[in-house]
Design a protein around this motif. Structure first.
Motif, PDB file in Angstrom:
ATOM      1  N   ASN A   1       3.802  16.509  51.430  1.00 50.33           N
ATOM      2  CA  ASN A   1       4.049  15.455  50.445  1.00 50.33           C
ATOM      3  C   ASN A   1       3.109  15.580  49.266  1.00 50.33           C
ATOM      4  O   ASN A   1       3.489  15.367  48.119  1.00 50.33           O
TER       5      ASN A   1
ATOM      6  N   PHE B   1       3.841  16.109  45.374  1.00 51.45           N
ATOM      7  CA  PHE B   1       3.244  15.216  44.387  1.00 51.45           C
ATOM      8  C   PHE B   1       2.589  16.017  43.264  1.00 51.45           C
ATOM      9  O   PHE B   1       2.748  15.698  42.085  1.00 51.45           O
TER      10      PHE B   1
ATOM     11  N   LYS C   1       5.051  17.373  40.883  1.00 54.79           N
ATOM     12  CA  LYS C   1       5.577  16.343  39.994  1.00 54.79           C
ATOM     13  C   LYS C   1       4.530  15.928  38.965  1.00 54.79           C
ATOM     14  O   LYS C   1       4.860  15.540  37.854  1.00 54.79           O
TER      15      LYS C   1
ATOM     16  N   THR D   1       4.015  16.897  35.046  1.00 57.17           N
ATOM     17  CA  THR D   1       4.689  16.293  33.898  1.00 57.17           C
ATOM     18  C   THR D   1       3.724  15.567  32.961  1.00 57.17           C
ATOM     19  O   THR D   1       4.137  15.163  31.880  1.00 57.17           O
TER      20      THR D   1
ATOM     21  N   PHE E   1       8.765  19.326  31.281  1.00 60.58           N
ATOM     22  CA  PHE E   1       9.092  17.999  30.751  1.00 60.58           C
ATOM     23  C   PHE E   1       8.854  17.942  29.244  1.00 60.58           C
ATOM     24  O   PHE E   1       9.653  17.388  28.494  1.00 60.58           O
TER      25      PHE E   1
ATOM     26  N   ILE F   1      18.576  16.400  30.423  1.00 58.82           N
ATOM     27  CA  ILE F   1      17.993  15.633  31.519  1.00 58.82           C
ATOM     28  C   ILE F   1      18.571  16.130  32.851  1.00 58.82           C
ATOM     29  O   ILE F   1      17.887  16.152  33.871  1.00 58.82           O
TER      30      ILE F   1
ATOM     31  N   LEU G   1      16.583  19.171  33.740  1.00 58.51           N
ATOM     32  CA  LEU G   1      15.241  18.781  34.186  1.00 58.51           C
ATOM     33  C   LEU G   1      15.271  18.305  35.637  1.00 58.51           C
ATOM     34  O   LEU G   1      14.480  18.744  36.478  1.00 58.51           O
ATOM     35  N   MET G   2      16.229  17.406  35.932  1.00 60.64           N
ATOM     36  CA  MET G   2      16.325  16.874  37.294  1.00 60.64           C
ATOM     37  C   MET G   2      16.671  17.987  38.276  1.00 60.64           C
ATOM     38  O   MET G   2      16.086  18.076  39.354  1.00 60.64           O
TER      39      MET G   2
ATOM     40  N   PHE H   1      13.606  20.068  39.144  1.00 62.64           N
ATOM     41  CA  PHE H   1      12.652  19.425  40.045  1.00 62.64           C
ATOM     42  C   PHE H   1      13.220  19.275  41.446  1.00 62.64           C
ATOM     43  O   PHE H   1      12.505  19.458  42.434  1.00 62.64           O
ATOM     44  N   LEU H   2      14.528  18.957  41.545  1.00 58.70           N
ATOM     45  CA  LEU H   2      15.127  18.842  42.879  1.00 58.70           C
ATOM     46  C   LEU H   2      15.043  20.180  43.597  1.00 58.70           C
ATOM     47  O   LEU H   2      14.661  20.257  44.763  1.00 58.70           O
TER      48      LEU H   2
ATOM     49  N   ASN I   1      11.294  20.962  44.545  1.00 60.32           N
ATOM     50  CA  ASN I   1      10.746  20.080  45.570  1.00 60.32           C
ATOM     51  C   ASN I   1      11.454  20.224  46.905  1.00 60.32           C
ATOM     52  O   ASN I   1      10.825  20.132  47.958  1.00 60.32           O
ATOM     53  N   PHE I   2      12.770  20.482  46.873  1.00 60.16           N
ATOM     54  CA  PHE I   2      13.456  20.716  48.143  1.00 60.16           C
ATOM     55  C   PHE I   2      12.997  22.030  48.764  1.00 60.16           C
ATOM     56  O   PHE I   2      12.865  22.136  49.984  1.00 60.16           O
TER      57      PHE I   2
ATOM     58  N   PHE J   1      16.701  11.255  46.401  1.00 60.62           N
ATOM     59  CA  PHE J   1      16.854  11.696  45.017  1.00 60.62           C
ATOM     60  C   PHE J   1      15.684  11.197  44.173  1.00 60.62           C
ATOM     61  O   PHE J   1      14.989  11.982  43.523  1.00 60.62           O
TER      62      PHE J   1
ATOM     63  N   SER K   1      12.283  12.724  44.945  1.00 64.73           N
ATOM     64  CA  SER K   1      12.045  14.124  44.575  1.00 64.73           C
ATOM     65  C   SER K   1      11.741  14.276  43.092  1.00 64.73           C
ATOM     66  O   SER K   1      11.315  15.341  42.667  1.00 64.73           O
ATOM     67  N   LEU K   2      12.014  13.248  42.295  1.00 65.05           N
ATOM     68  CA  LEU K   2      11.817  13.368  40.855  1.00 65.05           C
ATOM     69  C   LEU K   2      10.465  12.786  40.466  1.00 65.05           C
ATOM     70  O   LEU K   2      10.023  11.806  41.054  1.00 65.05           O
ATOM     71  N   PRO K   3       9.819  13.367  39.443  1.00 70.58           N
ATOM     72  CA  PRO K   3       8.582  12.753  38.942  1.00 70.58           C
ATOM     73  C   PRO K   3       8.899  11.374  38.381  1.00 70.58           C
ATOM     74  O   PRO K   3       9.971  11.169  37.807  1.00 70.58           O
TER      75      PRO K   3
ATOM     76  N   LEU L   1       7.780  10.026  35.827  1.00 69.35           N
ATOM     77  CA  LEU L   1       7.977  10.105  34.388  1.00 69.35           C
ATOM     78  C   LEU L   1       9.437  10.411  34.045  1.00 69.35           C
ATOM     79  O   LEU L   1       9.998   9.854  33.102  1.00 69.35           O
ATOM     80  N   THR L   2      10.074  11.291  34.832  1.00 64.95           N
ATOM     81  CA  THR L   2      11.470  11.625  34.591  1.00 64.95           C
ATOM     82  C   THR L   2      12.352  10.390  34.764  1.00 64.95           C
ATOM     83  O   THR L   2      13.235  10.125  33.948  1.00 64.95           O
TER      84      THR L   2
ATOM     85  N   PHE M   1      11.666   8.005  31.850  1.00 65.44           N
ATOM     86  CA  PHE M   1      12.195   8.599  30.626  1.00 65.44           C
ATOM     87  C   PHE M   1      13.714   8.444  30.590  1.00 65.44           C
ATOM     88  O   PHE M   1      14.299   8.114  29.561  1.00 65.44           O
ATOM     89  N   THR M   2      14.347   8.682  31.746  1.00 63.14           N
ATOM     90  CA  THR M   2      15.797   8.520  31.841  1.00 63.14           C
ATOM     91  C   THR M   2      16.182   7.086  31.494  1.00 63.14           C
ATOM     92  O   THR M   2      17.117   6.844  30.729  1.00 63.14           O
TER      93      THR M   2
ATOM     94  N   VAL N   1      17.955   7.937  28.289  1.00 61.53           N
ATOM     95  CA  VAL N   1      19.280   8.400  28.683  1.00 61.53           C
ATOM     96  C   VAL N   1      20.214   7.246  29.004  1.00 61.53           C
ATOM     97  O   VAL N   1      21.387   7.257  28.635  1.00 61.53           O
TER      98      VAL N   1
END
Lengths: 378, 344
Positions: A310, A314, A317, A320, A331, A348, A351-352, A355-356, A359-360, B180, B183-185, B187-188, B191-192, B196
């Motif tokens: 974990n 972290f 992430k 960023t 980012f 976006i 970006l997602m 990261f997915l 991290n996965f 979901f 897993s994302l920072p 900040l993302t 920001f979204t 967005v």
């Protein structure tokens, strides 16, 4: 009175209705989002799609590991951002894990001085927001004296407001990458061969040393030194490796923060080792070092690895925060691209997705490591 | 083993003790000397802030209002002061075991937050109205923190219950959402919400940027808190749920009266940890353009006169964060220890 069957049927119906409503709401939300996106994008005059990836960007940014120019297409610029994030992320994961284990062991030590020093470290760096630490460090570094008055460590390492100058091996970038890959491959090979942890780490360090020295000896340019030292020439440094200020601030702050957290994870794991086992080791006359390597570490690693994973995610992430100090991580690049090109949704999404994916992958690796460490039933 | 034996028992231990304690004491002396003995305190003698002097706390003396309250109208600062105290008091009061029932905690936080909002916004109390754009500094940080916790806690509970549901679609929905977001920072996610989401919503639904960001932050909090609650649920034997069913209790009675009180108890230390982390993470909103305490700190030394004293300002703000996070964290540790003893 309703019979049991009727009650069961009613409950079943109710469950179906609840799920149906949730399902309908989800679909409605997605449909609504798509509709308004079409309306809003049409009003802004933006054509959606990934065609913009081939357009040139026309703007510059602070850091890249590879050649770059302001005419690079968006695809390449985004890839560079991704590379930067990976680069910083993995360096910080490696350093934080190393320092985290050292400091966590210090927290568990019976020696009062070691214990208080590690406690002070953890309590300072864990209890201040990472972004504050990063901007603090960054401001401190850009107020350093210029290259002429740089802080000098044995004429090999210099720290100035231009960054950190380190001695580097005299090889080209391509060779350096190949070297790094070889080192990583050796590490993976040792992991797969199920070598006991400490022997594995030892083997890996030795193999890495041989690989690095060997390639450096073979691949250096004809007649030049093995190591290139940074040296002041006029107003700037020549030779060696220059680590820009942003990168120094990023790596240092994330590593300090991350190792404080990992130290707590390690301490928690060491605490869980039953006292009796340690006392048994002492009764057998084992040295504290042997108790750590033979009893504490193997026993606690099983409870350390899941939360450690974990922390790795972290740290990934946490990269960023680069945007706050002008380091061009993914980012930063995505955010800049959105302002410049207006392709908000596509960017976006990328970006997602990035990261997915990362991290996965880390999570999968940690699961595999965890499964490997579990005790086998005899 | 006694302290003396552990520190000076063997030659190696003695050398280590002397070296490490020596370095620590030397650093502590440098810090105290710089921050207290050689420091300049008052704004009237700024001229004393030379290179040789220590910390120039005059910058805090001159700019603390900006750091604490941002651009909030100067003559209304008493309102921000009271509002901040209301939130701080809420946090302190929730640390007392007397407050630990769902009803009391909820009313405490709702009341504390309402007092904050009424004072800061003002129009309902007949004071000058100040919209959220005018809020800033530490008071904005506390506002973000309190609203995220207040909104996120019920959302987290909802997600945790959905995740345990017998209905496959409901469960799947929660699992996908939680994994979901986690897993994302952060900040993302924020920001979204800031940039967005306006594209994905029709303009009548868009709302203020600050509320979109708060809702997204609350969702982030909820996804982590749901995992904390899940840990609490796992600590409760399945038999209790079945016993409730056998007695003919409805789902909500079982969950509300039987399971949740125990879940809260088990989850308390990790919940405090989550709350502390949330306070720390609010610092990130500076990146999406909010005037929080970090942004106002930057503004405080941004102008020419104070520019060389960025260090003092950062240390001041860092100190505020540190004090809050350290004390709550220590309290969480103490609670964990106390509960571990009572369970034996």
């Amino acid at each position: 009175m309703a019979t049991t069957q009727e009650l069961r049927a009613r409950a079943k119906r109710r469950k179906l209705i609840v799920q149906g409503i949730l399902c309908a709401l989800t679909i409605l939300a997605i449909w609504g989002a798509v509709r308004s996106a079409q309306v809003n994008l049409a009003a802004l005059g933006i054509t959606s799609g990934f065609g913009f990836l081939e357009r040139g960007t026309g703007w510059d940014y602070s850091f890249s590991l590879v050649e770059r120019s302001i005419n690079d297409p968006y695809a390449r610029t985004l890839l560079i951002g991704f590379l930067n994030t990976m680069f910083v992320g993995f360096i910080c994961i490696f350093l934080s894990t190393l320092f985290g284990f050292i400091i966590g062991t210090g927290r568990d030590s019976s020696h009062p001085a070691i214990k208080s020093a590690s406690t002070v470290f953890v309590q300072i760096f864990r209890n201040i927001p990472l972004i504050l630490q990063a901007v603090f460090l960054y401001s401190l570094l850009i107020h350093f004296p210029g290259p002429r008055q740089a802080m000098n460590l044995g004429d090999a390492v210099f720290l100035s407001n231009r960054g950190l100058m380190l001695p580097g091996l005299n090889v080209s970038a391509g060779v350096a990458v190949a070297m790094l890959l070889a080192v990583l491959a050796t590490g993976l090979l040792i992991l797969i061969r199920r070598t006991p942890l400490l022997r594995g780490v030892l083997q890996w360090s030795m193999a890495s040393g041989v690989i690095v020295l060997g390639t450096a000896l073979l691949m250096r340019p004809e007649g030049e030194a093995l190591v290139s030292l940074p040296a002041l020439q006029g107003l700037r440094f020549q030779g060696g490796i220059t680590v820009p200020v942003e990168l120094v601030a990023m790596i240092t702050s994330i590593t300090l923060y991350g190792s404080a957290y990992i130290a707590e994870v390690v301490r928690g794991g060491l605490n869980q080792v039953p006292r009796g086992l340690i006392e048994a080791g002492q009764a057998l006359g084992l040295t504290p070092g042997a108790i750590w390597t033979r009893i504490k570490m193997p026993m606690s690693l099983r409870s350390i690895v899941p939360p450690l994973g974990n922390q790795w995610i972290f740290i990934m992430k946490a990269t960023t925060i680069g945007i706050a100090i002008g380091f061009s991580d993914l980012f930063y690049i995505v955010s800049n691209s959105i302002t410049q090109s207006g392709q908000t949704l596509e960017l976006i999404f990328l970006l997602m997705a990035a990261f997915l994916l990362v991290n996965f992958s880390i999570a999968l690796f940690v699961n595999w490591l965890n499964a490997r460490l579990q005790l086998k039933a005899h | 083993m006694s302290f003396r034996k552990r520190a000076f028992g063997t030659p190696v231990a003695t050398v280590l003790s002397i070296v490490i304690f020596g370095i620590l004491a030397y650093w502590a002396w440098l810090a105290v000397d710089w921050a207290i003995f050689r420091a300049v305190w008052r704004a009237d003698n700024v001229g004393d802030c030379t290179k040789e002097a220590g910390a120039c706390w005059s910058v805090i003396d001159a700019r603390h209002r900006l750091i604490l309250f941002g651009l909030y109208p100067y003559e209304e600062h008493w309102r921000s002061t009271l509002a901040c105290l209301s939130i701080i008091l809420t946090v302190i009061l929730s640390c007392f075991p007397v407050a630990w029932t769902a009803k009391r905690l909820t009313s405490l936080w709702v009341v504390g937050f309402a007092i904050y909002y009424l004072l800061m916004e003002g129009s309902l109390l007949g004071l000058t109205q100040v919209t959220t754009d005018g809020w800033g500094g530490l008071s904005l940080t506390l506002f973000l923190f309190a609203s995220v916790v207040l909104l996120g806690m019920p959302m987290g509970l909802g997600l945790a219950l959905m995740r345990r549901s017998e209905m496959p679609f409901v469960r799947m929905f929660a699992v996908v959402l939680i994994d979901f977001i986690r897993s994302l920072p952060l900040l993302t996610t924020l920001f979204t919400a800031a940039v967005v989401v306006p594209i994905l919503l029709p303009s009548w639904l868009e709302g203020d940027k600050i509320w979109r960001v708060i809702i997204a932050f609350a969702l982030f909090f909820a996804c982590y808190q749901a995992e904390v609650f899940r840990g609490g649920f796992q600590a409760i034997p399945k038999g209790q749920f079945e016993a409730g069913k056998a007695l003919g209790l409805s789902y909500w009675s079982i969950v509300g009266r039987l399971i949740l009180p125990q879940v809260f108890r088990h989850a308390l230390p990790s919940t405090i940890n989550m709350v502390v982390v949330t306070f720390k993470e609010t610092a990130i909103v500076i990146i999406i353009g909010f005037f929080d305490v970090l942004a106002s700190a930057k503004a405080a030394f941004g102008t020419g006169e104070w520019a060389p004293h960025y260090l003092e300002v950062y240390i001041f703000v860092g100190g505020i964060y540190w004090l809050f996070i350290f004390s709550l964290g220590q309290y969480g540790e103490y609670l964990k220890g106390r509960m571990a003893i009572s369970e034996r």
